[in-house]
Design a protein around this motif. Sequence first.
Motif, PDB file in Angstrom:
ATOM      1  N   SER A 124       4.317   5.146  -6.660  1.00 46.19           N
ATOM      2  CA  SER A 124       4.168   5.097  -8.116  1.00 46.19           C
ATOM      3  C   SER A 124       3.578   3.781  -8.623  1.00 46.19           C
ATOM      4  N   ALA A 125       3.444   2.804  -7.751  1.00 53.52           N
ATOM      5  CA  ALA A 125       2.938   1.491  -8.156  1.00 53.52           C
ATOM      6  C   ALA A 125       1.426   1.510  -8.347  1.00 53.52           C
ATOM      7  N   GLN A 126       0.931   0.515  -9.060  1.00 53.36           N
ATOM      8  CA  GLN A 126      -0.494   0.406  -9.334  1.00 53.36           C
ATOM      9  C   GLN A 126      -1.141  -0.628  -8.407  1.00 53.36           C
ATOM     10  N   PHE A 127      -2.371  -0.340  -8.005  1.00 53.81           N
ATOM     11  CA  PHE A 127      -3.118  -1.266  -7.158  1.00 53.81           C
ATOM     12  C   PHE A 127      -3.594  -2.466  -7.974  1.00 53.81           C
ATOM     13  N   THR A 128      -3.481  -3.646  -7.403  1.00 56.05           N
ATOM     14  CA  THR A 128      -4.007  -4.866  -8.019  1.00 56.05           C
ATOM     15  C   THR A 128      -4.758  -5.669  -6.962  1.00 56.05           C
ATOM     16  N   PRO A 129      -5.821  -6.366  -7.360  1.00 57.62           N
ATOM     17  CA  PRO A 129      -6.579  -7.175  -6.397  1.00 57.62           C
ATOM     18  C   PRO A 129      -5.764  -8.356  -5.879  1.00 57.62           C
ATOM     19  N   SER A 130      -6.261  -8.959  -4.830  1.00 64.42           N
ATOM     20  CA  SER A 130      -5.615 -10.146  -4.279  1.00 64.42           C
ATOM     21  C   SER A 130      -5.640 -11.273  -5.295  1.00 64.42           C
ATOM     22  N   CYS A 183       5.754  -5.592  -7.785  1.00 63.42           N
ATOM     23  CA  CYS A 183       6.757  -5.731  -6.717  1.00 63.42           C
ATOM     24  C   CYS A 183       7.689  -6.881  -7.103  1.00 63.42           C
ATOM     25  N   VAL A 184       8.976  -6.612  -7.108  1.00 67.28           N
ATOM     26  CA  VAL A 184       9.952  -7.606  -7.564  1.00 67.28           C
ATOM     27  C   VAL A 184      10.137  -8.721  -6.550  1.00 67.28           C
ATOM     28  N   ARG A 185      10.214  -8.374  -5.270  1.00 65.90           N
ATOM     29  CA  ARG A 185      10.444  -9.375  -4.227  1.00 65.90           C
ATOM     30  C   ARG A 185       9.727  -8.965  -2.941  1.00 65.90           C
ATOM     31  N   ASN A 186       9.420  -9.955  -2.109  1.00 67.93           N
ATOM     32  CA  ASN A 186       8.775  -9.707  -0.820  1.00 67.93           C
ATOM     33  C   ASN A 186       7.531  -8.839  -0.992  1.00 67.93           C
ATOM     34  N   SER A 187       6.622  -9.287  -1.831  1.00 64.32           N
ATOM     35  CA  SER A 187       5.443  -8.494  -2.160  1.00 64.32           C
ATOM     36  C   SER A 187       4.424  -8.475  -1.023  1.00 64.32           C
ATOM     37  N   SER A 188       3.358  -7.734  -1.247  1.00 64.88           N
ATOM     38  CA  SER A 188       2.366  -7.502  -0.201  1.00 64.88           C
ATOM     39  C   SER A 188       1.516  -8.729   0.106  1.00 64.88           C
ATOM     40  N   PRO A 209       0.794  -1.234   0.000  1.00 72.09           N
ATOM     41  CA  PRO A 209       0.000   0.000   0.000  1.00 72.09           C
ATOM     42  C   PRO A 209       0.825   1.282   0.000  1.00 72.09           C
ATOM     43  N   ASP A 210       1.924   1.309   0.761  1.00 71.34           N
ATOM     44  CA  ASP A 210       2.690   2.552   0.851  1.00 71.34           C
ATOM     45  C   ASP A 210       3.491   2.867  -0.408  1.00 71.34           C
ATOM     46  N   THR A 211       3.447   1.970  -1.411  1.00 73.06           N
ATOM     47  CA  THR A 211       4.123   2.247  -2.678  1.00 73.06           C
ATOM     48  C   THR A 211       3.138   2.602  -3.792  1.00 73.06           C
ATOM     49  N   LEU A 212       1.843   2.626  -3.476  1.00 68.79           N
ATOM     50  CA  LEU A 212       0.827   2.905  -4.483  1.00 68.79           C
ATOM     51  C   LEU A 212       0.755   4.388  -4.832  1.00 68.79           C
ATOM     52  N   ALA A 213       0.319   4.658  -6.042  1.00 67.51           N
ATOM     53  CA  ALA A 213       0.141   6.043  -6.485  1.00 67.51           C
ATOM     54  C   ALA A 213      -0.896   6.758  -5.630  1.00 67.51           C
ATOM     55  N   GLU A 214      -1.896   6.038  -5.158  1.00 73.66           N
ATOM     56  CA  GLU A 214      -2.948   6.636  -4.331  1.00 73.66           C
ATOM     57  C   GLU A 214      -2.408   7.175  -3.016  1.00 73.66           C
ATOM     58  N   PHE A 215      -1.280   6.635  -2.562  1.00 75.18           N
ATOM     59  CA  PHE A 215      -0.737   7.027  -1.266  1.00 75.18           C
ATOM     60  C   PHE A 215       0.668   7.620  -1.371  1.00 75.18           C
TER      61      PHE A 215
END
Length: 248
Positions: free
Chosen positions: A125-131, A138-143, A116-122
Motif C-alpha cells: 500500500s506504500a508509495q514509491f519515492t526516489p532515492s 516507512c516509520v523505521r528501518n527504511s529501505s 519495494p515489497d510494501t509498494l502498491a505496485e507489488f
Amino acid sequence: MTLQRLLIAYLMVVVLVQALFAAFPGIDLAVSALFADGSRGFAWAEGVAPTVNLLVRRMGELAIFLLLAGILYGVMTGKARGDDLRLMAYPLLCITVACGLVVNYILKSHIGRARPDTLAEFGGSAQFTPSWQVVAECVRNSSFTSGEASMAASLAIPAVAILWPHLSRTRGRVLAVLVAAAYVAFTSVLRIGLGRHFLSDTVFSVLFAAGFALALYPVLGIARARKHLPVLSPRRRALELAEQRGVF
C-alpha cells in the motif's frame, strides 16, 4: 593508480550515479519489477533465497567478530601491534562508519523510503519515492540504503586494498577484484530479489563504503602497514627472490 586518481575517479562515479538516479528514478521500479510477480509480490521471498541471504549475512557478521576478536586478543597478549592492529581496524572502522553510522543510524532512520515489497505496485500500500527524498512512507528501518550491501562492501574493499601488493600483477589482482565484486553484487541482488531494497539503495551503500575506505586508507597508513602483512609478506619475499633468480 595513485590515491589521488582513485579519489577523482570515485567522485566522478558518485556524480554520475546521483545524476542517473535523479534523472531516471523509474530505474528502481524497473529493476525491482524483474524480480516481482506483478501485484503478488516477490517470488524469491517464498523460496530458498531468504535462507541464502541469512547465511551470507551471518558470514559477514562472523568476519566482523573474528576481526574484533583478533584486535582484542592482539592487544591483550601484545602479539599484535602497530601495523597489525591498523590492518584489522581498517575494515572494522569502515563498517562502523559507513554501515553503522551513515546507513543504519542516519539514513535508514530519517529518509523514510518504503521497501519495494510494501509498494502498491507489488501488492502493498506504500508509495514509491526516489532515492534521497525524505518522506514518511516507512516509520523505521527504511529501505534507503542497504545495510547488508554496505557491510559487504566495507569488508570486500578494504580486503582488496590490504592484499593488493601481495597479489601477482595481473591474474591475482584481477581475481581478487572479481571475487570482491561478486560478493558485493551477490549480496545486493539478494536484497533486491527479496523485495527488501531498490537498486539505488545497494549502489549508494557500496559508494558509501568505498568513500570511507578511501578516506581511512591514508589516515591509518594502510599503504605502509600492508607491506608487512604477517601471513603473506614472507611468501611475497620468497616469490620476489625466485623471480630475480629466474625460477619463474
